[in-house]
Motif scaffolding. Structure first.
Motif, short mmCIF file in Angstrom:
data_model
loop_
_atom_site.label_atom_id
_atom_site.label_comp_id
_atom_site.label_asym_id
_atom_site.label_seq_id
_atom_site.Cartn_x
_atom_site.Cartn_y
_atom_site.Cartn_z
N SER A 134 112.70 78.05 -14.17
CA SER A 134 112.18 76.70 -13.92
C SER A 134 110.70 76.76 -13.58
CB SER A 134 112.96 76.03 -12.80
OG SER A 134 114.30 75.83 -13.17
N ARG A 135 110.32 77.72 -12.75
CA ARG A 135 108.91 77.86 -12.39
C ARG A 135 108.08 78.20 -13.62
NH1 ARG A 135 111.13 80.77 -7.99
NH2 ARG A 135 110.40 82.76 -8.85
N GLN A 136 108.61 79.03 -14.48
CA GLN A 136 107.88 79.41 -15.68
C GLN A 136 107.70 78.21 -16.61
OE1 GLN A 136 109.75 82.48 -18.01
NE2 GLN A 136 107.96 82.84 -19.26
N GLU A 137 108.75 77.43 -16.78
CA GLU A 137 108.65 76.25 -17.63
C GLU A 137 107.67 75.24 -17.06
OE1 GLU A 137 109.90 75.78 -20.67
OE2 GLU A 137 110.52 77.87 -20.49
N ARG A 138 107.66 75.11 -15.74
CA ARG A 138 106.72 74.18 -15.11
C ARG A 138 105.29 74.64 -15.32
NH1 ARG A 138 109.11 73.92 -10.65
NH2 ARG A 138 107.87 75.37 -9.41
N ARG A 139 105.05 75.95 -15.19
CA ARG A 139 103.70 76.46 -15.42
C ARG A 139 103.27 76.25 -16.87
NH1 ARG A 139 105.40 80.72 -11.95
NH2 ARG A 139 105.93 82.04 -13.74
N LYS A 140 104.20 76.45 -17.79
CA LYS A 140 103.88 76.22 -19.20
C LYS A 140 103.49 74.77 -19.44
CE LYS A 140 106.73 79.82 -21.38
NZ LYS A 140 107.90 80.06 -22.27
N ALA A 141 104.27 73.87 -18.85
CA ALA A 141 103.99 72.43 -19.03
C ALA A 141 102.64 72.07 -18.42
CB ALA A 141 105.10 71.61 -18.39
N GLN A 142 102.32 72.66 -17.27
CA GLN A 142 101.03 72.38 -16.63
C GLN A 142 99.87 72.90 -17.47
OE1 GLN A 142 101.74 74.25 -12.85
NE2 GLN A 142 102.64 72.40 -11.94
#
Length: 205
Positions: free
Chosen positions: A8-16
């Protein structure tokens, strides 16, 4: 409170990161123009490596179209927030005001900045750009039609849900067309998508 899982953290960073690239590109497109802006300049403005951009987007055009997709999603959502029996003109005007309140700049009819690159490229750029836009809007028309039909509950003529959806698209394409024609000097500066809708609906053409 438990931490988010690593995925989830990785996906959030990608989206950011993706959002930062799109925002940087849009700012440069506005300041310098689409053609004059390079991928390297976008990378610098977004504070990412060039290779990072290509992990998220296959081309500069894909970044431009990402902005279009996100704007369209937000616009359709804002239209769907309006009462289904509200006149289309009023619904679209209110949706656009909501977009402005949410921080979306008017890059077609705002007048204070360069028009969004789509204003030029929708008719004179690569055909895959226009194809993407048409495909996206056909899906949006289905979404608006289904939403209106569900909320109308069968009241009124059966064509009304689709007619409402097409009218929303008419305002958008009219705004794009008017912006292009303003650059050519063939329509007055005060023409907007909504005034075009008014003119068409007047029955005087």
């Amino acid at each position: 409170m438990p931490e988010d899982p690593p995925a989830s953290r990785q996906e959030r960073r990608k989206a950011q990161t993706r959002a930062r690239i799109v925002a940087a590109a849009d700012q440069l497109f506005q300041e310098r123009g689409y053609v004059e802006t390079s991928i390297e300049e976008i990378a610098t403005a977004a504070d990412v490596a060039v290779r990072t951009i290509y992990l998220h987007f296959e081309s500069k055009a894909a970044i431009m179209l990402s902005y279009f997709d996100e704007w369209t999603d937000a616009f359709i959502a804002a239209v769907r927030e309006r009462p289904v029996d509200e006149p289309v003109r009023d619904a679209v005007a209110a949706a656009l005001r909501a977009m402005g309140d949410a921080g979306w700049a008017d890059r077609v009819e705002g007048g204070d900045a360069r028009p969004h690159p789509l204003v030029e490229y929708i008719g004179s750029g690569p055909v895959d750009i226009a194809g993407h836009v048409l495909h996206r809007w056909m899906n949006a028309l289905s979404t608006l039609t289904d939403d209106a039909a569900a909320r109308m509950g069968g009241s009124g003529p059966a064509i009304d849900p689709h007619a409402r959806a097409v009218s929303v698209f008419l305002v958008w394409i009219s705004a794009m067309s008017a912006a292009r024609e303003k650059q050519r000097g063939t329509v007055p500066d005060d023409v907007t998508g909504l005034t075009m809708l008014d003119r068409i609906a007047s029955g005087d053409l």
